[in-house]
Design a protein around this motif. Structure first.
Motif, PDB file in Angstrom:
ATOM      1  N   LEU A  73     -40.737   6.001 -70.077  1.00  0.00           N
ATOM      2  CA  LEU A  73     -39.818   5.931 -71.203  1.00  0.00           C
ATOM      3  C   LEU A  73     -39.554   7.245 -71.531  1.00  0.00           C
ATOM      4  O   LEU A  73     -38.436   7.367 -71.763  1.00  0.00           O
ATOM      5  CB  LEU A  73     -40.645   5.170 -72.221  1.00  0.00           C
ATOM      6  N   GLN A  74     -40.425   8.302 -71.522  1.00  0.00           N
ATOM      7  CA  GLN A  74     -39.788   9.404 -71.910  1.00  0.00           C
ATOM      8  C   GLN A  74     -38.883  10.057 -70.790  1.00  0.00           C
ATOM      9  O   GLN A  74     -37.971  10.826 -71.313  1.00  0.00           O
ATOM     10  CB  GLN A  74     -41.219  10.468 -71.746  1.00  0.00           C
ATOM     11  N   THR A  75     -39.260   9.749 -69.631  1.00  0.00           N
ATOM     12  CA  THR A  75     -38.094  10.440 -68.826  1.00  0.00           C
ATOM     13  C   THR A  75     -36.636   9.674 -68.850  1.00  0.00           C
ATOM     14  O   THR A  75     -35.611  10.233 -68.768  1.00  0.00           O
ATOM     15  CB  THR A  75     -38.437  10.120 -67.145  1.00  0.00           C
ATOM     16  N   ALA A  76     -36.760   8.388 -69.245  1.00  0.00           N
ATOM     17  CA  ALA A  76     -35.502   7.701 -69.385  1.00  0.00           C
ATOM     18  C   ALA A  76     -34.783   8.104 -70.625  1.00  0.00           C
ATOM     19  O   ALA A  76     -33.770   8.541 -70.698  1.00  0.00           O
ATOM     20  CB  ALA A  76     -35.697   5.860 -69.548  1.00  0.00           C
ATOM     21  N   VAL A  77     -35.530   8.304 -71.653  1.00  0.00           N
ATOM     22  CA  VAL A  77     -35.169   8.650 -72.803  1.00  0.00           C
ATOM     23  C   VAL A  77     -34.569   9.985 -72.853  1.00  0.00           C
ATOM     24  O   VAL A  77     -33.254  10.405 -73.206  1.00  0.00           O
ATOM     25  CB  VAL A  77     -36.123   8.776 -74.075  1.00  0.00           C
ATOM     26  N   GLY A  78     -35.104  11.206 -72.065  1.00  0.00           N
ATOM     27  CA  GLY A  78     -34.677  12.424 -71.793  1.00  0.00           C
ATOM     28  C   GLY A  78     -33.174  12.398 -71.010  1.00  0.00           C
ATOM     29  O   GLY A  78     -32.538  13.153 -71.477  1.00  0.00           O
ATOM     30  N   SER A  79     -33.238  11.488 -70.079  1.00  0.00           N
ATOM     31  CA  SER A  79     -32.128  11.691 -69.003  1.00  0.00           C
ATOM     32  C   SER A  79     -30.892  11.018 -69.980  1.00  0.00           C
ATOM     33  O   SER A  79     -29.913  11.546 -69.805  1.00  0.00           O
ATOM     34  CB  SER A  79     -32.474  10.657 -67.984  1.00  0.00           C
ATOM     35  N   THR A  80     -31.284  10.004 -70.847  1.00  0.00           N
ATOM     36  CA  THR A  80     -30.209   9.570 -71.622  1.00  0.00           C
ATOM     37  C   THR A  80     -29.631  10.582 -72.635  1.00  0.00           C
ATOM     38  O   THR A  80     -28.345  10.716 -72.877  1.00  0.00           O
ATOM     39  CB  THR A  80     -30.798   8.212 -72.486  1.00  0.00           C
ATOM     40  N   ILE A  81     -30.510  11.298 -73.066  1.00  0.00           N
ATOM     41  CA  ILE A  81     -30.029  12.405 -74.061  1.00  0.00           C
ATOM     42  C   ILE A  81     -29.289  13.355 -73.308  1.00  0.00           C
ATOM     43  O   ILE A  81     -28.278  13.824 -73.755  1.00  0.00           O
ATOM     44  CB  ILE A  81     -31.630  12.820 -74.970  1.00  0.00           C
ATOM     45  N   GLY A  82     -29.914  13.637 -72.121  1.00  0.00           N
ATOM     46  CA  GLY A  82     -29.056  14.824 -71.581  1.00  0.00           C
ATOM     47  C   GLY A  82     -27.611  14.302 -71.139  1.00  0.00           C
ATOM     48  O   GLY A  82     -26.542  14.948 -71.166  1.00  0.00           O
ATOM     49  N   ILE A  83     -27.482  13.261 -70.474  1.00  0.00           N
ATOM     50  CA  ILE A  83     -26.287  12.615 -70.163  1.00  0.00           C
ATOM     51  C   ILE A  83     -25.185  12.373 -71.304  1.00  0.00           C
ATOM     52  O   ILE A  83     -24.316  12.607 -71.534  1.00  0.00           O
ATOM     53  CB  ILE A  83     -26.293  11.134 -69.297  1.00  0.00           C
ATOM     54  N   GLY A  84     -25.699  11.810 -72.547  1.00  0.00           N
ATOM     55  CA  GLY A  84     -25.078  11.434 -73.682  1.00  0.00           C
ATOM     56  C   GLY A  84     -24.643  12.894 -74.463  1.00  0.00           C
ATOM     57  O   GLY A  84     -23.548  13.076 -74.831  1.00  0.00           O
ATOM     58  N   GLY A  85     -25.518  14.021 -74.243  1.00  0.00           N
ATOM     59  CA  GLY A  85     -25.067  15.215 -74.969  1.00  0.00           C
ATOM     60  C   GLY A  85     -23.957  15.758 -74.266  1.00  0.00           C
ATOM     61  O   GLY A  85     -23.158  16.441 -74.804  1.00  0.00           O
ATOM     62  N   VAL A  86     -24.015  15.770 -72.801  1.00  0.00           N
ATOM     63  CA  VAL A  86     -22.905  16.212 -72.080  1.00  0.00           C
ATOM     64  C   VAL A  86     -21.608  15.455 -72.256  1.00  0.00           C
ATOM     65  O   VAL A  86     -20.475  15.964 -72.448  1.00  0.00           O
ATOM     66  CB  VAL A  86     -23.173  16.289 -70.645  1.00  0.00           C
ATOM     67  N   PHE A  87     -21.590  14.095 -72.248  1.00  0.00           N
ATOM     68  CA  PHE A  87     -20.456  13.272 -72.419  1.00  0.00           C
ATOM     69  C   PHE A  87     -19.880  13.705 -73.986  1.00  0.00           C
ATOM     70  O   PHE A  87     -18.621  13.814 -74.232  1.00  0.00           O
ATOM     71  CB  PHE A  87     -20.813  11.906 -72.664  1.00  0.00           C
ATOM     72  N   LEU A  88     -20.830  13.794 -75.051  1.00  0.00           N
ATOM     73  CA  LEU A  88     -20.264  13.970 -76.364  1.00  0.00           C
ATOM     74  C   LEU A  88     -19.605  15.444 -76.475  1.00  0.00           C
ATOM     75  O   LEU A  88     -18.623  15.621 -77.163  1.00  0.00           O
ATOM     76  CB  LEU A  88     -21.599  14.031 -77.271  1.00  0.00           C
ATOM     77  N   TYR A  89     -20.407  16.436 -75.661  1.00  0.00           N
ATOM     78  CA  TYR A  89     -19.791  17.740 -75.878  1.00  0.00           C
ATOM     79  C   TYR A  89     -18.235  17.710 -75.149  1.00  0.00           C
ATOM     80  O   TYR A  89     -17.311  18.518 -75.798  1.00  0.00           O
ATOM     81  CB  TYR A  89     -20.518  18.638 -74.850  1.00  0.00           C
ATOM     82  N   SER A  90     -18.135  17.146 -74.068  1.00  0.00           N
ATOM     83  CA  SER A  90     -16.847  16.894 -73.334  1.00  0.00           C
ATOM     84  C   SER A  90     -15.837  16.459 -74.264  1.00  0.00           C
ATOM     85  O   SER A  90     -14.486  16.688 -74.221  1.00  0.00           O
ATOM     86  CB  SER A  90     -16.807  16.287 -72.106  1.00  0.00           C
ATOM     87  N   MET A  91     -16.313  15.126 -75.095  1.00  0.00           N
ATOM     88  CA  MET A  91     -15.502  14.761 -75.751  1.00  0.00           C
ATOM     89  C   MET A  91     -14.989  15.669 -77.065  1.00  0.00           C
ATOM     90  O   MET A  91     -13.841  15.520 -77.484  1.00  0.00           O
ATOM     91  CB  MET A  91     -15.898  13.263 -76.349  1.00  0.00           C
ATOM     92  N   VAL A  92     -16.153  16.130 -77.540  1.00  0.00           N
ATOM     93  CA  VAL A  92     -15.622  17.098 -78.746  1.00  0.00           C
ATOM     94  C   VAL A  92     -14.806  18.271 -78.267  1.00  0.00           C
ATOM     95  O   VAL A  92     -13.924  18.754 -79.145  1.00  0.00           O
ATOM     96  CB  VAL A  92     -17.035  17.552 -79.389  1.00  0.00           C
ATOM     97  N   LYS A  93     -14.894  18.781 -77.156  1.00  0.00           N
ATOM     98  CA  LYS A  93     -14.116  19.842 -76.730  1.00  0.00           C
ATOM     99  C   LYS A  93     -12.672  19.337 -76.556  1.00  0.00           C
ATOM    100  O   LYS A  93     -11.834  20.254 -76.712  1.00  0.00           O
ATOM    101  CB  LYS A  93     -14.640  20.510 -75.247  1.00  0.00           C
ATOM    102  N   GLN A  94     -12.568  18.170 -75.879  1.00  0.00           N
ATOM    103  CA  GLN A  94     -11.241  17.787 -76.015  1.00  0.00           C
ATOM    104  C   GLN A  94     -10.621  17.365 -77.391  1.00  0.00           C
ATOM    105  O   GLN A  94      -9.344  17.859 -77.304  1.00  0.00           O
ATOM    106  CB  GLN A  94     -11.080  16.300 -75.131  1.00  0.00           C
ATOM    107  N   TRP A  95     -11.318  16.828 -78.209  1.00  0.00           N
ATOM    108  CA  TRP A  95     -10.798  16.635 -79.314  1.00  0.00           C
ATOM    109  C   TRP A  95     -10.387  17.832 -80.172  1.00  0.00           C
ATOM    110  O   TRP A  95      -9.443  17.844 -80.906  1.00  0.00           O
ATOM    111  CB  TRP A  95     -11.739  15.774 -80.404  1.00  0.00           C
ATOM    112  N   TYR A  96     -11.064  18.954 -80.055  1.00  0.00           N
ATOM    113  CA  TYR A  96     -10.758  20.035 -80.815  1.00  0.00           C
ATOM    114  C   TYR A  96      -9.805  21.132 -79.823  1.00  0.00           C
ATOM    115  O   TYR A  96     -10.061  22.128 -79.958  1.00  0.00           O
ATOM    116  CB  TYR A  96     -11.886  20.730 -81.315  1.00  0.00           C
ATOM    117  N   GLY A  97      -8.971  20.502 -78.926  1.00  0.00           N
ATOM    118  CA  GLY A  97      -8.340  21.270 -77.819  1.00  0.00           C
ATOM    119  C   GLY A  97      -7.290  21.816 -78.478  1.00  0.00           C
ATOM    120  O   GLY A  97      -7.062  21.862 -79.684  1.00  0.00           O
TER     121      GLY A  97
END
Length: 113
Positions: A73-97
């Protein structure tokens, strides 16, 4: 040379293998740091951090597939947080382009360069 009790095999072969693995590990770590400094001079530090995070997520996924490592469960949650964080970063970077075209493409899920 120390001999084992089974089959009179020597440990020198395994000691040499361990030494070679340690030296190769150090060499690859050094080369990784050199490449990171070269990349850092060409990209934004946050972009490099996102790439490094994705590399770690990829290593976890490869370890699960290649070594049949059970996913906790810890590995799955950590991987999800990592992938979700990268996705959110790219979306925010595009939003404030720089322009509205980039913001509209972000809302539609498209990538504009």
């Amino acid at each position: 040379i120390k001999k084992t009790g089974v089959g009179n095999e020597t440990q020198s072969g395994s000691n040499e293998t361990i030494l070679v693995h340690i030296l190769l590990s150090g060499l690859f770590h050094y080369l990784n740091n050199e490449v990171m400094y070269l990349v850092l001079s060409n990209v934004h530090p946050i972009t490099l951090a996102v790439g490094n995070t994705m590399k770690r997520v990829f290593i976890i996924a490869a370890g699960v597939l290649v070594f049949s490592t059970p996913v906790t469960l810890q590995t799955a949650v950590g991987s999800t947080i990592g992938i979700g964080g990268v996705f959110l970063y790219s979306m925010v970077k595009q939003w404030y382009g720089d322009n509205d075209q980039t913001r509209n493409a972000c809302l539609c899920g498209l990538r504009v360069r």
